[in-house]
Scaffold this motif. Structure first.
Motif, PDB file in Angstrom:
ATOM      1  N   VAL A  25       0.845  -1.202   0.000  1.00 45.54           N
ATOM      2  CA  VAL A  25       0.000   0.000   0.000  1.00 45.54           C
ATOM      3  C   VAL A  25       0.880   1.251   0.000  1.00 45.54           C
ATOM      4  O   VAL A  25       0.604   2.233  -0.712  1.00 45.54           O
ATOM      5  CB  VAL A  25      -0.957  -0.023   1.200  1.00 45.54           C
ATOM      6  CG1 VAL A  25      -1.670   1.315   1.346  1.00 45.54           C
ATOM      7  CG2 VAL A  25      -1.964  -1.150   1.060  1.00 45.54           C
ATOM      8  N   THR A  26       1.931   1.232   0.798  1.00 44.76           N
ATOM      9  CA  THR A  26       2.828   2.397   0.866  1.00 44.76           C
ATOM     10  C   THR A  26       3.441   2.709  -0.490  1.00 44.76           C
ATOM     11  O   THR A  26       3.460   3.869  -0.934  1.00 44.76           O
ATOM     12  CB  THR A  26       3.934   2.142   1.897  1.00 44.76           C
ATOM     13  OG1 THR A  26       3.358   1.930   3.182  1.00 44.76           O
ATOM     14  CG2 THR A  26       4.890   3.328   1.950  1.00 44.76           C
ATOM     15  N   ARG A  80       0.775   4.042  -2.949  1.00 47.10           N
ATOM     16  CA  ARG A  80       0.491   5.470  -2.713  1.00 47.10           C
ATOM     17  C   ARG A  80       1.639   6.344  -3.233  1.00 47.10           C
ATOM     18  O   ARG A  80       1.407   7.437  -3.764  1.00 47.10           O
ATOM     19  CB  ARG A  80       0.261   5.725  -1.228  1.00 47.10           C
ATOM     20  CG  ARG A  80      -1.012   5.101  -0.667  1.00 47.10           C
ATOM     21  CD  ARG A  80      -1.259   5.571   0.747  1.00 47.10           C
ATOM     22  NE  ARG A  80      -2.386   4.907   1.371  1.00 47.10           N
ATOM     23  CZ  ARG A  80      -3.668   5.266   1.192  1.00 47.10           C
ATOM     24  NH1 ARG A  80      -3.962   6.272   0.384  1.00 47.10           N
ATOM     25  NH2 ARG A  80      -4.630   4.602   1.812  1.00 47.10           N
ATOM     26  N   ARG A  81       2.853   5.872  -3.076  1.00 46.42           N
ATOM     27  CA  ARG A  81       3.996   6.630  -3.583  1.00 46.42           C
ATOM     28  C   ARG A  81       3.937   6.719  -5.112  1.00 46.42           C
ATOM     29  O   ARG A  81       4.206   7.778  -5.690  1.00 46.42           O
ATOM     30  CB  ARG A  81       5.298   5.958  -3.143  1.00 46.42           C
ATOM     31  CG  ARG A  81       6.556   6.658  -3.635  1.00 46.42           C
ATOM     32  CD  ARG A  81       7.804   5.889  -3.230  1.00 46.42           C
ATOM     33  NE  ARG A  81       8.990   6.496  -3.809  1.00 46.42           N
ATOM     34  CZ  ARG A  81       9.662   7.499  -3.270  1.00 46.42           C
ATOM     35  NH1 ARG A  81       9.275   7.988  -2.104  1.00 46.42           N
ATOM     36  NH2 ARG A  81      10.717   8.003  -3.875  1.00 46.42           N
ATOM     37  N   ILE A 129       1.269   6.625  -6.948  1.00 47.06           N
ATOM     38  CA  ILE A 129       0.177   7.535  -7.298  1.00 47.06           C
ATOM     39  C   ILE A 129       0.583   8.982  -7.066  1.00 47.06           C
ATOM     40  O   ILE A 129       0.209   9.876  -7.835  1.00 47.06           O
ATOM     41  CB  ILE A 129      -1.084   7.168  -6.492  1.00 47.06           C
ATOM     42  CG1 ILE A 129      -1.650   5.844  -7.002  1.00 47.06           C
ATOM     43  CG2 ILE A 129      -2.129   8.267  -6.563  1.00 47.06           C
ATOM     44  CD1 ILE A 129      -2.801   5.310  -6.181  1.00 47.06           C
ATOM     45  N   ASP A 130       1.360   9.235  -6.048  1.00 48.28           N
ATOM     46  CA  ASP A 130       1.845  10.593  -5.804  1.00 48.28           C
ATOM     47  C   ASP A 130       2.726  11.073  -6.958  1.00 48.28           C
ATOM     48  O   ASP A 130       2.707  12.255  -7.316  1.00 48.28           O
ATOM     49  CB  ASP A 130       2.628  10.627  -4.491  1.00 48.28           C
ATOM     50  CG  ASP A 130       3.109  12.029  -4.163  1.00 48.28           C
ATOM     51  OD1 ASP A 130       2.265  12.947  -4.078  1.00 48.28           O
ATOM     52  OD2 ASP A 130       4.334  12.222  -4.000  1.00 48.28           O
ATOM     53  N   HIS A 186      -4.677   3.632  -9.426  1.00 50.13           N
ATOM     54  CA  HIS A 186      -5.784   3.810  -8.470  1.00 50.13           C
ATOM     55  C   HIS A 186      -6.608   2.524  -8.349  1.00 50.13           C
ATOM     56  O   HIS A 186      -7.057   2.173  -7.249  1.00 50.13           O
ATOM     57  CB  HIS A 186      -6.672   4.969  -8.919  1.00 50.13           C
ATOM     58  CG  HIS A 186      -6.051   6.318  -8.729  1.00 50.13           C
ATOM     59  ND1 HIS A 186      -6.060   6.979  -7.520  1.00 50.13           N
ATOM     60  CD2 HIS A 186      -5.371   7.112  -9.600  1.00 50.13           C
ATOM     61  CE1 HIS A 186      -5.432   8.147  -7.651  1.00 50.13           C
ATOM     62  NE2 HIS A 186      -5.010   8.255  -8.896  1.00 50.13           N
ATOM     63  N   LEU A 210      -4.569   0.253  -6.160  1.00 52.96           N
ATOM     64  CA  LEU A 210      -4.647   0.672  -4.757  1.00 52.96           C
ATOM     65  C   LEU A 210      -5.986   0.282  -4.144  1.00 52.96           C
ATOM     66  O   LEU A 210      -6.046  -0.121  -2.970  1.00 52.96           O
ATOM     67  CB  LEU A 210      -4.428   2.180  -4.654  1.00 52.96           C
ATOM     68  CG  LEU A 210      -4.530   2.779  -3.252  1.00 52.96           C
ATOM     69  CD1 LEU A 210      -3.442   2.192  -2.331  1.00 52.96           C
ATOM     70  CD2 LEU A 210      -4.422   4.301  -3.289  1.00 52.96           C
ATOM     71  N   ALA A 218     -10.510   5.206  -3.905  1.00 57.33           N
ATOM     72  CA  ALA A 218      -9.561   4.882  -4.980  1.00 57.33           C
ATOM     73  C   ALA A 218     -10.297   4.356  -6.208  1.00 57.33           C
ATOM     74  O   ALA A 218      -9.936   4.679  -7.354  1.00 57.33           O
ATOM     75  CB  ALA A 218      -8.544   3.859  -4.485  1.00 57.33           C
TER      76      ALA A 218
END
Length: 837
Positions: free
Chosen positions: A768-769, A772-773, A775-776, A785, A788, A804
């Motif tokens: 997950v981390t 998210r990175r 997606i950032d 998305h 995620l 998401a």
């Protein structure tokens, strides 16, 4: 009746007050002529060789071999000039502005090494340093008028050879390749070494789109690059055609009755080679027209709309600067060129090379460009001082990419925005300043040739297009043979240099392009010997390149940009410098700082004397520069590339052996992210219980004994060892690709797989981390998305998963591009997730 001969316009050196006083200078010139010839040959070789193999991967290290060749040539020149007096450096304001630009870009690259993706930043740092070294080498060589024409003629002949190879591709090579692909796709991809595309649907689709498009590529990877290279040399070749026509209509042609016996063998009064015969000029004119027709046909077939517009702008510049284009001869030449262009369009339409969509889709293409530019402007606003760093645009761009934009691009298709985005606003301002100063000098040079024409040779009837030369030769025997030698050696050298790049060429370009280029070079010989070069043609070519680059880009592609640097240097109209032993005038030598500053601001610039110790300091500096380049770019890039190629080959039969090669590549190039990313992908392919054959020994080479520990590293067998191995890869990958979204996403997928293997929720949390990175770094990627959403649902975060999913569906809806849409299976999963249990 004797043949009519066109008088040879010999550029005689100015006479000193006494030959004895000039004897020391003559000895100095003779002693340095060999070094100058060597450097001239090497510069020509590099300029000609670079467009003969793809350069669009300069950020990946494709330019390390030519850059090392350039640095080595300069180092040799410095060594053989050590201890000699008369070292001088030619300086203008444009030199200082360009130096400041490069220094700022180097600082931006160093920052990107630690805050972005390191390897591309280092590679592009050296590309910019190489640009400046090439710039200064061309500047300090102080080419005479005939040498300037020879270099330009060599590049124009090269462009014709590349264009005819592009036509050969269009008519013969690509149709044959398409037929072979349709009948035996898998075998052909394996023969080409691209069988990995069979496991990459997106990459395979892109390859097929490129293969079945009808645009020629020649020696480039992109059609826009080919068009950008051919464009300026269409104008230069046009100047040569007008020059040859001018020679034919020269009113001072000598006939048999008016020629002295001593000149009946085509020699001048001093015994040097005289002017070409009229028959030779007619033959040369025919060859040049044939070459121009080939150039225009290939340019039209590229379908580069920006190149079309740029060509028209270049022609307009010639019309504006050449008042005599309204005259009979030049106007007829211009009309003939228009007919050639119309014929090229007719041929392209007849062979279905272009169609109405080339014009009808121009608005759509411009709309795509506007999306790129809007995102780039937002990127500049976020990082105004140092930008994202050279070589990092493709990685930083995805953070600002608009949701409706079509593709992930490697440059903004605008050279001014690219410099500003990668180096910050100061770099963009300095680069614009350097360009502006150059055109200011061009304006002054044109003004000088207009107002002082009575003091020089007889004014040309072709005005600015083929205007009278105001420069005087530095030597009675000009060195043209180094240019010819370097030009000829460049063709085989380009093949060997291409083998060290990421896209090696076969020998077809040599077999097709070289004979054509040689013929065009022969056709340009009368223009080299007796023609003239005016500022108007340089201004037109530079404006054409600039207009094209405003919508297509190409500044960071060395094979395309080499033409720009050459034309830019010649446009400065540099007077002589230290390579020819010219001394300062009394006014310069005795003047104070105010006079030197005024001289620096003048179009002629300032010639700065250097003490003897400066040669040794320069040698030390270049020695350190080459050592730094070798350790940070040349050696690691080439070693890692070779090992990764072996890893790709080994993966077919042994994942374990492929991993060993990737570890060796990671050790060879400590700044590269690709070996670690490959290791993560191999970790995924390996699975928890791999059924692998024992790895074969790689220690057959004597120098591999120190690698035993790496090669015999035990393979992980337990889930804990696999988890530890993946953690190691993640810790090594992220610092080397801090702004690369794909690096984070591949880790998210790997940790998701680890969770599926071990049911360890810590692995799921890491997945997950990293998702998210990713997606950032790429917020408008619908696939991220959706992934995620799946991870969060597995983790038990239903609200987060639904948010998401909503974002993924919105991105799927808003994009008009089919290749950006989510698969039907993914859409069903997201809709089910939003409906609830």
């Amino acid at each position: 009746m004797a043949k009519q001969r066109i008088p040879h316009r010999r550029e005689t050196p100015s006479q000193d007050s006494g030959e004895k006083a000039a004897e020391p200078h003559n000895q100095e010139r003779r002693s340095s002529s060999g070094v100058r010839a060597f450097l001239l040959a090497m510069v020509t070789l590099l300029l000609v060789a670079r467009p003969l193999f793809p350069s669009e991967g300069a950020d990946l290290g494709d330019d390390v071999a030519p850059t090392m060749l350039l640095f080595g040539a300069v180092l040799i020149g410095i060594v053989f000039n050590l201890g000699r007096s008369g070292w001088r450096v030619k300086l203008q304001r444009v030199d200082l502005a360009f130096l400041a630009t490069v220094v700022w870009l180097v600082l931006a690259a160093l920052r990107a090494v630690y805050s972005g993706t390191a390897r591309p930043a280092i590679n592009m740092l050296w590309v910019w340093v190489g640009y400046y070294v090439l710039w200064q080498l061309l500047r300090q060589l102080n080419l005479t008028d005939r040498q300037r024409r020879a270099v330009l003629a060599g590049m124009a002949a090269l462009a014709v050879g590349v264009a005819f190879y592009g036509l050969y591709q269009y008519l013969v090579e690509l149709p044959h390749l398409r037929t072979a692909y349709q009948t035996r796709r898998t075998e052909l991809l394996r023969e080409l070494g691209w069988d990995d595309l069979l496991e990459d649907p997106v990459g395979l689709a892109q390859f097929e789109n490129r293969l079945f498009s009808r645009e020629p590529l020649a020696t480039f990877a992109l059609t826009n690059s080919l068009a950008g290279f051919l464009l300026p040399w269409c104008l230069v070749l046009l100047a040569a055609v007008v020059g040859n026509v001018k020679l034919l209509f020269d009113t001072s042609i000598e006939t048999a009755s008016g020629t002295s016996p001593s000149r009946t063998h085509n020699t001048s009064r001093d015994g040097s080679l005289g002017g070409p015969t009229r028959g030779l000029v007619w033959a040369a004119l025919a060859l040049c027209i044939l070459g121009l027709a080939g150039l225009l046909c290939c340019l039209v077939l590229t379908k580069s709309r920006s190149a079309y517009v740029a060509l028209v702008c270049g022609m307009a510049i010639l019309l504006a600067l050449g008042t005599s284009l309204r005259g009979t001869v030049a106007r007829r030449v211009l009309m003939a060129v228009m007919v050639l262009l119309a014929l090229a369009l007719a041929v392209a339409i007849t062979t279905r090379g272009i169609d109405w969509q080339v014009l009808s889709e121009a608005t759509k293409s411009l709309g795509y460009r506007w999306q790129y530019w809007r995102a780039t402007i937002n990127m500049i606003a976020d990082q105004p001082l140092l930008g994202c760093g050279p070589g990092n645009f493709r990685y930083a761009y995805t953070r600002y990419k608009l949701p409706e934009a079509s593709e992930e691009i490697s440059d903004p298709h605008n050279f001014l925005l690219e410099v500003t985005a990668t180096g910050g606003i100061p770099a963009g301002v300095l680069f614009l300043l350097a360009i502006g100063l150059t055109f200011w000098n061009l304006k002054g040079a044109r003004s000088d040739s207009t107002t002082n024409s009575s003091a020089g040779p007889r004014p040309s009837s072709a005005g600015a297009l083929v205007g009278a030369s105001q420069r005087t030769a530095l030597h009675s025997r000009e060195q043209l043979w180094p240019i010819a030698l370097g030009w000829l050696l460049a063709w085989p050298a380009s093949y060997w240099l291409g083998l060290l790049s990421s896209a090696p060429q076969d020998l077809t370009f040599l077999l097709v392009g070289l004979p054509v280029a040689v013929l065009i070079g022969v056709g340009l010989w009368p223009w080299i010997q007796a023609g003239t070069l005016a500022p108007g043609i340089l201004a037109a070519a530079l404006v054409a390149i600039g207009v094209n680059w405003l919508a297509a880009g190409g500044l960071t592609f060395p094979g395309v940009a080499g033409s720009f640097w050459l034309l830019w240097v010649l446009a400065t109209d540099v007077p002589t410098g230290h390579f020819t032993g010219q001394s300062l005038s009394e006014n310069q030598a005795s003047g104070g700082w105010s006079q030197r500053l005024r001289q620096l601001a003048s179009p002629q610039g300032l010639s700065v004397p250097l003490p003897t110790w400066a040669g040794f300091a320069t040698l030390m500096f270049f020695g350190l520069l080459i050592a730094a380049f070798y350790t940070t770019a040349y050696s690691p890039v080439l070693q890692a590339r070779s090992l990764l190629a072996q890893a790709s080959a080994a993966r077919r039969f042994s994942i374990d052996r492929a991993k060993q090669f990737c570890r060796l590549a990671a050790e060879a190039d400590p700044w590269a992210f690709e070996p670690w990313m490959r290791l993560v992908e191999l970790w995924q392919a390996e699975g928890p219980d791999p059924q692998k054959k024992p790895a074969e020994s790689l220690l057959s080479k004597p120098d591999a004994a120190d690698l035993t520990a790496v090669l015999r590293k035990p393979r992980p067998s337990s889930p804990q060892e696999r988890a530890k191995e993946l953690d190691t890869y993640a810790a090594e990958l992220i610092p080397r690709a801090a702004n690369h979204h794909a690096a984070s996403w591949v880790l998210a997928l790997a940790y998701q797989q680890l969770f599926q293997e071990t049911n360890d929720r810590r692995a799921l949390a890491k997945a997950v981390t990293f998702a998210r990175r990713a997606i950032d770094l790429y917020p408008h990627q619908a696939r991220y998305h959706a992934g995620l959403a799946e991870l969060l649902r597995t983790l038990g975060d239903r609200d987060g998963a639904q948010k998401a999913a909503e974002k993924a569906l919105w991105l799927h809806t808003i994009t008009p591009h089919a290749d950006r849409k989510l698969p039907e299976e993914t859409l069903q999963f997201l809709e089910k997730l939003l409906r609830g249990p």
